[in-house]
Design a protein around this motif. Structure first.
Motif, PDB file in Angstrom:
ATOM      1  N   ARG A 186       0.820  -1.211   0.000  1.00 48.47           N
ATOM      2  CA  ARG A 186       0.000   0.000   0.000  1.00 48.47           C
ATOM      3  C   ARG A 186       0.855   1.262   0.000  1.00 48.47           C
ATOM      4  O   ARG A 186       0.500   2.270  -0.609  1.00 48.47           O
ATOM      5  CB  ARG A 186      -0.941  -0.004   1.208  1.00 48.47           C
ATOM      6  N   LEU A 187       1.993   1.204   0.709  1.00 43.85           N
ATOM      7  CA  LEU A 187       2.868   2.375   0.753  1.00 43.85           C
ATOM      8  C   LEU A 187       3.516   2.666  -0.589  1.00 43.85           C
ATOM      9  O   LEU A 187       3.767   3.827  -0.938  1.00 43.85           O
ATOM     10  CB  LEU A 187       3.952   2.182   1.818  1.00 43.85           C
ATOM     11  N   THR A 188       3.810   1.625  -1.339  1.00 42.66           N
ATOM     12  CA  THR A 188       4.516   1.789  -2.614  1.00 42.66           C
ATOM     13  C   THR A 188       3.603   1.568  -3.802  1.00 42.66           C
ATOM     14  O   THR A 188       4.077   1.473  -4.936  1.00 42.66           O
ATOM     15  CB  THR A 188       5.692   0.800  -2.693  1.00 42.66           C
ATOM     16  N   GLY A 189       2.300   1.465  -3.561  1.00 38.31           N
ATOM     17  CA  GLY A 189       1.353   1.174  -4.627  1.00 38.31           C
ATOM     18  C   GLY A 189       1.262   2.268  -5.664  1.00 38.31           C
ATOM     19  O   GLY A 189       1.805   3.377  -5.514  1.00 38.31           O
ATOM     20  N   SER A 190       0.527   1.983  -6.709  1.00 41.45           N
ATOM     21  CA  SER A 190       0.458   2.883  -7.858  1.00 41.45           C
ATOM     22  C   SER A 190      -0.485   4.057  -7.661  1.00 41.45           C
ATOM     23  O   SER A 190      -0.477   5.004  -8.450  1.00 41.45           O
ATOM     24  CB  SER A 190       0.028   2.096  -9.103  1.00 41.45           C
ATOM     25  N   SER A 191      -1.312   4.012  -6.612  1.00 41.79           N
ATOM     26  CA  SER A 191      -2.258   5.090  -6.392  1.00 41.79           C
ATOM     27  C   SER A 191      -1.511   6.409  -6.159  1.00 41.79           C
ATOM     28  O   SER A 191      -0.623   6.495  -5.312  1.00 41.79           O
ATOM     29  CB  SER A 191      -3.141   4.788  -5.188  1.00 41.79           C
ATOM     30  N   SER A 192      -1.883   7.424  -6.910  1.00 40.13           N
ATOM     31  CA  SER A 192      -1.195   8.714  -6.792  1.00 40.13           C
ATOM     32  C   SER A 192      -1.810   9.610  -5.724  1.00 40.13           C
ATOM     33  O   SER A 192      -1.197  10.589  -5.295  1.00 40.13           O
ATOM     34  CB  SER A 192      -1.223   9.443  -8.140  1.00 40.13           C
ATOM     35  N   ASN A 193      -3.019   9.292  -5.283  1.00 36.77           N
ATOM     36  CA  ASN A 193      -3.678  10.114  -4.268  1.00 36.77           C
ATOM     37  C   ASN A 193      -3.024   9.935  -2.906  1.00 36.77           C
ATOM     38  O   ASN A 193      -2.445   8.880  -2.604  1.00 36.77           O
ATOM     39  CB  ASN A 193      -5.161   9.764  -4.169  1.00 36.77           C
ATOM     40  N   LEU A 194      -3.150  10.953  -2.075  1.00 34.53           N
ATOM     41  CA  LEU A 194      -2.719  10.832  -0.685  1.00 34.53           C
ATOM     42  C   LEU A 194      -3.549   9.750  -0.003  1.00 34.53           C
ATOM     43  O   LEU A 194      -4.782   9.783  -0.050  1.00 34.53           O
ATOM     44  CB  LEU A 194      -2.900  12.165   0.041  1.00 34.53           C
ATOM     45  N   ASP A 222      13.892   5.050   0.577  1.00 33.58           N
ATOM     46  CA  ASP A 222      14.220   5.507  -0.774  1.00 33.58           C
ATOM     47  C   ASP A 222      12.994   5.995  -1.520  1.00 33.58           C
ATOM     48  O   ASP A 222      13.097   6.829  -2.435  1.00 33.58           O
ATOM     49  CB  ASP A 222      14.882   4.369  -1.570  1.00 33.58           C
ATOM     50  N   ARG A 223      11.844   5.489  -1.151  1.00 35.16           N
ATOM     51  CA  ARG A 223      10.615   5.797  -1.868  1.00 35.16           C
ATOM     52  C   ARG A 223      10.168   7.246  -1.640  1.00 35.16           C
ATOM     53  O   ARG A 223       9.635   7.895  -2.536  1.00 35.16           O
ATOM     54  CB  ARG A 223       9.517   4.826  -1.423  1.00 35.16           C
TER      55      ARG A 223
END
Length: 797
Positions: A186-194, A222-223
């Motif tokens: 979830r932290l690195t997922g593709s969703s661009s929203n906050l 790093d993310r």
């Protein structure tokens, strides 16, 4: 604490009990209402802490007033039963009022009136003393509420902050592999929203450890362009939170500690704007804390994330109702042992001789990481086998002896954050034995009978109690064990450590006396107890609570004001139990379902304050007509089982059951419910059982329109029909179910004794539209009736 429930219970007593001392009781009612108003309206943390100094005084004053009033009623009812027939259940004071109303010109004999009111003098003085005490408490609490004065000792109160020490703890993520994998995605997922990611669980379950491992993971570092960690806690300070966040995310120098909260908020927004950030808000207790800072977290569609850890599901839902909550589970037995072994030995192997004992120790921690780590701290790799065995015998006691204060402080945060009306409900969890599956239907009936629920006009007491329970679940203080087919909660459990907390707090507040083989009860601990729960029951245990007098008749020495008695161990010996129970004339709750009485203990009908009875008995299988003397009775659970000389398993209820309008729940195993229209003795004295919500399980109950209209608020109905030869099913008029507009659950079992008759039942069904659960056993239904059933909008068939 328990003082809020004491005030609510006193208020219920004042509203429900007919009394002649109207002026005094009206004044007392006003004082109680004012105190409850202060507690409910002024919910700020400062005031809640300040009034703690008055909790004991408020509780004791409430108890004293309630005991005076109920003792007077109990004595009054006993005197009345001596002078009038057992069939009359009116109040003695109603007779006086009626005489004065009928003969206003005639003065009652002065000697008679003196004798009537002579017994009231001490009671009046006692109530006036209580009113003076409540006046002083009201005056002091009002000053605190208005900010004019601080309560004595308020400045020395402990400030919540235990999780600050946990925040820096980077324990290895034993048993958290799946949690880490899911949340990293979830932290690195593709969703661009906050995305606000909420981690929810009980105290000590490892929320902070999980968040810390995510926060420090190299991939996550790093993310994100910038990261910040802040511990919010219960007594948070907005300026401090903003200062920490600004210091962690700033990209330029400059002083920040002298800036105002508004200036810090602007700086924080500027620091985060345009950057992909990760913010961890650890240990959030209040939605207000989230409201204070959320608007300063910009959403620039760059996959920024906020992790929020909390013990309360409501906070998590409020922060982001569109995102799934990550609920943490307790560790498995294997993971528990892995964590314990690693805590003690690090990367070294555990000696073979200690492995089985260690596994048992880990299991007894019931999957709670905090308990496992604390227990591991009590042992070392150099500890002897005898030390391990000693701790294995009672893990909770070992923790209490060596790390009890610090351990319980962390768990106590959840209790301290509870609103007043929920605290007694949590303390009541200590009534039940360890690992006990608590059925919601039983718990709610007990809460209502105990007087914990303050009435509201738009909801029933049971509905309010369900809301209370839902709140405890959302706060991670109890967990769901089983659900019904329609998704409703059927049973719950409480973790051993949280149960231990409830027991400790309950004993501190004189809320509960627990009697089992693991707890020594001192004579001082028996004083002034309102509730007793016996787990390891044996008739010899009564010696701890009573003393013998005159031919083995037992009377209470330390406290005659016991209100609740619950037994949880099976016993077939009731010879000494009956006089023990009868010694408590103010008893409201008797849960003795695990004790099999030889016959119905007839003396119970003299305990006029009883609201809840649950018991098993043999004998003739009839409830006495005099049961109508229990005019306060709300719940009656009566079973017949486990007796060799049991002639019939059917329980016959008396006609006078129709004279008990306070009844809310009647539960039997094949009970015969009398029909008022068949009995001339009832006549016009029959009342509408408008409070009756549960009737189960009754035999051959004819559903005539006249009978069903006498139970307009029935919600759960269970019936078994036994068809004799020559009897038509139509006799029972199943089409009249439609008149039960509040009916929620209907269960019918059909038994035909005529082998020549098939199972097909040509029923004319008419069912209420609010029905949600329908169970039909021992029959087949025509397609016509299947259409009727299928058309129910809410029903789970």
């Amino acid at each position: 604490m328990a003082y809020y429930a004491a005030l609510v219970s006193l208020l219920r007593t004042l509203e429900d009990s007919p009394q002649p001392m109207q002026h005094i009781l009206s004044d007392l009612h006003h004082k109680v209402g004012c105190l409850l108003g202060i507690l409910e309206v002024d919910s700020s943390r400062k005031s809640s802490l300040s009034i703690m100094d008055f909790e004991g005084r408020t509780r004791d004053a409430s108890f004293e007033a309630q005991d005076i009033i109920e003792s007077h009623i109990s004595t009054d009812q006993q005197e009345l039963s001596k002078s009038v027939s057992s069939g009359v259940c009116s109040c003695f004071w109603d007779i006086i009022s009626a005489l004065q109303h009928m003969f206003p010109a005639i003065h009652l004999c002065e000697t008679w009136t003196d004798s009537i009111y002579q017994g009231m003098n001490l009671e009046v003085k006692g109530l006036k003393r209580v009113i003076r005490e409540l006046d002083l408490i009201l005056e002091a609490m009002s000053k605190i509420k208005d900010g004019k004065e601080e309560a004595p000792g308020a400045g020395n109160l402990w400030v919540a902050g235990a999780s600050r020490s946990v925040a820096g703890n980077e324990s290895a993520p034993v048993g958290l592999d799946q949690d880490l994998f899911h949340l990293k995605d979830r932290l690195t997922g593709s969703s661009s929203n906050l995305d606000i990611i909420s981690i929810v669980g009980m105290g000590g379950i490892g929320k902070t450890t999980l968040a810390r491992n995510l926060y420090n993971d190299p991939l996550i570092e790093d993310r994100f362009d910038t990261r910040a960690w802040v511990v919010v806690s219960q007594n948070y300070n907005v300026q401090e939170i903003l200062t920490i966040l600004v210091n962690s995310t700033r990209r330029e120098g400059g002083e920040v500690h002298k800036k105002s909260a508004d200036e810090l908020a602007v700086r924080l927004h500027k620091n985060l704007k345009g950057w992909r950030y990760l913010i961890v808000m650890d240990d959030v207790w209040d939605v207000k804390a989230w409201d204070e800072v959320k608007r300063f977290f910009p959403d620039d569609n760059n996959s920024s994330r906020v992790i929020l850890t909390t013990r309360q599901s409501e906070v998590a839902m409020y922060a982001n109702h569109r995102s799934p909550i990550h609920h943490m589970a307790l560790l498995s037995p294997k993971s528990s042992w892995d964590l314990l072994r690693e805590t003690i030995f690090g990367q070294e192997d555990c000696p073979y001789a200690l492995q089985e004992i260690g596994w048992n120790i880990a299991e007894n921690c019931k999957g709670l990481p905090l308990a496992i780590v604390v227990t591991g701290g009590l042992l070392s790799k150099d500890s002897k086998e005898e030390d391990w065995k000693r701790i294995a015998q009672d893990v909770k006691s070992a923790i209490a002896r060596n790390a009890g204060d610090q351990f319980m402080e962390i768990l106590s945060l959840s209790y301290n954050s509870l609103p007043h009306h929920l605290r007694s409900c949590f303390l009541y969890m200590g009534v039940f034995p360890e690992d006990y599956e608590i059925f919601v239907s039983q718990l709610i009936k007990l809460w209502v009978a105990e007087g914990f629920i303050k009435p509201l006009s738009h909801k029933s007491l049971e509905e309010l109690a369900e809301d209370y329970l839902s709140n405890l679940i959302k706060r991670s203080l109890v967990e769901v064990r089983r659900r019904n087919g329609n998704g409703e909660i059927k049973s719950i459990v409480i973790h051993d450590m949280l149960r231990e907390l409830s027991v400790q707090k309950a004993q501190e507040e004189k809320f509960l006396l627990l009697r089992n083989s693991h707890r020594h009860v001192s004579p001082q601990g028996r004083n002034n107890q309102r509730r007793v729960s016996i787990h390891d029951f044996d008739t010899s245990d009564l010696d701890d609570l009573t003393v013998a007098h005159d031919n083995d008749v037992y009377t209470v020495v330390h406290d005659s004001y016991l209100h609740s008695l619950l037994c949880f161990r099976h016993s077939h010996s009731s010879f000494r139990v009956v006089p023990f129970i009868m010694s408590f004339r103010l008893l409201k709750v008797l849960d003795a379902l695990t004790i099999t009485f030889d016959e119905f203990p007839i003396g119970l009908v003299e305990l006029v304050h009883l609201r809840y009875i649950a018991l098993c008995f043999g004998g003739e299988g009839r409830l006495p007509e005099s049961i109508c003397k229990l005019w306060n009775l709300q719940t009656l659970v009566a079973y017949r089982r486990d007796l060799e000389d049991l002639k019939s398993d059917i329980l016959y209820l008396p006609l006078n059951i129709w004279k008990m309008p306070q009844l809310r729940h009647l539960l039997f195993e094949r009970g015969f419910f009398p029909y008022p229209f068949l009995a001339e003795v009832i006549g016009k004295d029959a009342v509408v059982l408008e409070n009756l919500q549960t009737l189960s399980d009754v035999k051959n109950f004819p559903c005539t329109k006249e009978v069903l209209e006498l139970m307009p608020n029935l919600k759960k109905l269970g019936i078994s029909y036994v068809r004799e030869s020559g009897t038509e099913w139509s006799f029972y008029e199943f089409n009249n179910f439609v008149y039960l507009q509040k009916l929620d659950t209907l269960k019918c079992e059909f038994i035909s004794k005529d082998d020549g008759v098939g199972k097909h039942l040509p029923l004319k069904l008419a069912l209420p539209q609010n029905l949600r659960k329908l169970t039909l056993q021992g029959c087949t239904i025509s397609w016509e009736n299947m259409t009727v059933i299928g058309s129910l909008p809410k029903c789970l068939k």
